[in-house]
Scaffold this active site. Structure first.
Site, PDB file in Angstrom:
ATOM      1  N   TYR A 145       0.837  -1.189   0.000  1.00 19.31           N
ATOM      2  CA  TYR A 145       0.000   0.000   0.000  1.00 19.31           C
ATOM      3  C   TYR A 145       0.876   1.244   0.000  1.00 19.31           C
ATOM      4  O   TYR A 145       1.807   1.368   0.804  1.00 19.31           O
ATOM      5  CB  TYR A 145      -0.918   0.003   1.230  1.00 19.31           C
ATOM      6  CG  TYR A 145      -2.100  -0.957   1.120  1.00 19.31           C
ATOM      7  CD1 TYR A 145      -2.344  -1.680  -0.042  1.00 19.31           C
ATOM      8  CD2 TYR A 145      -2.981  -1.115   2.181  1.00 19.31           C
ATOM      9  CE1 TYR A 145      -3.435  -2.543  -0.134  1.00 19.31           C
ATOM     10  CE2 TYR A 145      -4.078  -1.975   2.092  1.00 19.31           C
ATOM     11  CZ  TYR A 145      -4.290  -2.687   0.925  1.00 19.31           C
ATOM     12  OH  TYR A 145      -5.374  -3.535   0.828  1.00 19.31           O
ATOM     13  N   LYS A 176      -0.982  -7.458  -2.971  1.00 19.68           N
ATOM     14  CA  LYS A 176      -2.351  -6.933  -2.928  1.00 19.68           C
ATOM     15  C   LYS A 176      -2.192  -5.421  -2.973  1.00 19.68           C
ATOM     16  O   LYS A 176      -1.512  -4.834  -2.122  1.00 19.68           O
ATOM     17  CB  LYS A 176      -2.997  -7.385  -1.629  1.00 19.68           C
ATOM     18  CG  LYS A 176      -4.400  -6.864  -1.372  1.00 19.68           C
ATOM     19  CD  LYS A 176      -4.967  -7.625  -0.167  1.00 19.68           C
ATOM     20  CE  LYS A 176      -6.373  -7.264   0.197  1.00 19.68           C
ATOM     21  NZ  LYS A 176      -6.491  -6.179   1.148  1.00 19.68           N
TER      22      LYS A 176
END
Ligand code: FBP
Length: 251
Positions: A145, A176
């Protein structure tokens, strides 16, 4: 590369994320989804590739139950609240690979905030996790992130590709990421990840159609699939939206 067959189907994946209780607090929940059992039931009904939990939920609601026999678990090894997050996020490790395995995990996850001044701590924790998990043939998923002072003002396309590439450089099996806004940006991020699989997190969208359109774009980009939470279990019909999401991913 570590075998991903326990958490993918024909090279594609749909994960149900339920770690928001730690990341955001119960503000994301209502009477329908505050009970972890409800979410595990959705996962069971819709046969997702895995559920993503923190260790306390896994320990109290998953481990040793019917769910553990039927739904693979991705255990998040670090976490933080959004109360103490300043400009530079850091999410400390709170669970070991050993504990994750004893709770029945098929894979482990760890968030790195790419661009945070705490990158050195996160890199060091991630590296140890990666070494232990791979020595036991357990896949490692990097929640890559973007966040922190180093990322401010930079181009989202470059940042997202940097984040996925970092996953490749650091030995993750899968990353992710947050949706970088359009197909072109995502394609470049997937390409930059090389052999590392890319899944996209849901975020919270107001309209179901916008979410499903994002899923279509994700699959067009060459990514492996989705790791979504709120767009599924906050929906008034979670099973239905999960079914539609699956249809797009696996078509
Ligand atoms: P959602 O699909 O609900 O956005 O969940 C995906 C996720 O990555 C969770 O695993 C995590 O708790 C949350 O998003 C973090 O969201 P944010 O970075 O917006 O606080």
């Amino acid at each position: 590369m570590t075998d991903l067959s326990k958490i993918t189907t024909d090279g594609k994946a749909f994960y149900l994320a339920y770690d928001q209780g730690m990341e955001h607090g119960p503000t994301d929940f209502d009477d329908e989804n505050v009970d972890p059992k409800e979410i595990l039931d959705i996962a069971l009904k819709t046969k997702v590739n895995a559920i993503i939990l923190q260790k306390g939920i896994a320990e109290n609601y998953y481990s040793g139950t019917e769910y553990a026999q039927k739904i693979p678990l991705i255990l998040k090894l670090n976490g933080k609240t959004n109360l103490a997050t300043g400009e530079d996020p850091y999410s400390p490790q709170i669970c070991t690979v050993h504990e994750a395995l004893s709770l029945g995990a098929s894979a482990v996850g760890y968030t790195i905030y790419v661009g945070s001044k705490y990158e050195p701590q996160m890199f060091s924790e991630f590296a140890k996790i990666e070494e232990e998990a791979h020595s036991r043939q357990i896949p490692v998923i990097g929640w890559m992130y973007i966040g922190g002072s180093g990322s401010i003002g930079k181009d989202p396309r470059d940042l997202t590709a940097y984040a996925t590439r970092l996953g490749l450089e650091m030995g993750a099996d899968m990353v992710k990421i947050k949706y970088p806004g359009n197909l072109e940006n995502l394609k470049w991020a997937v390409e930059s990840a090389g052999k590392v699989r890319v899944v996209v997190s849901g975020g919270k969208m107001d309209k179901v159609e916008d979410f499903l359109e994002m899923v279509r774009i994700v699959m067009k980009s060459g990514a492996t699939g989705m790791a979504a939470g709120r767009n599924i279990w906050q929906n008034e019909n979670p099973t239905e939206i999960a079914k539609k999401t699956k249809e797009i991913i696996f078509s």
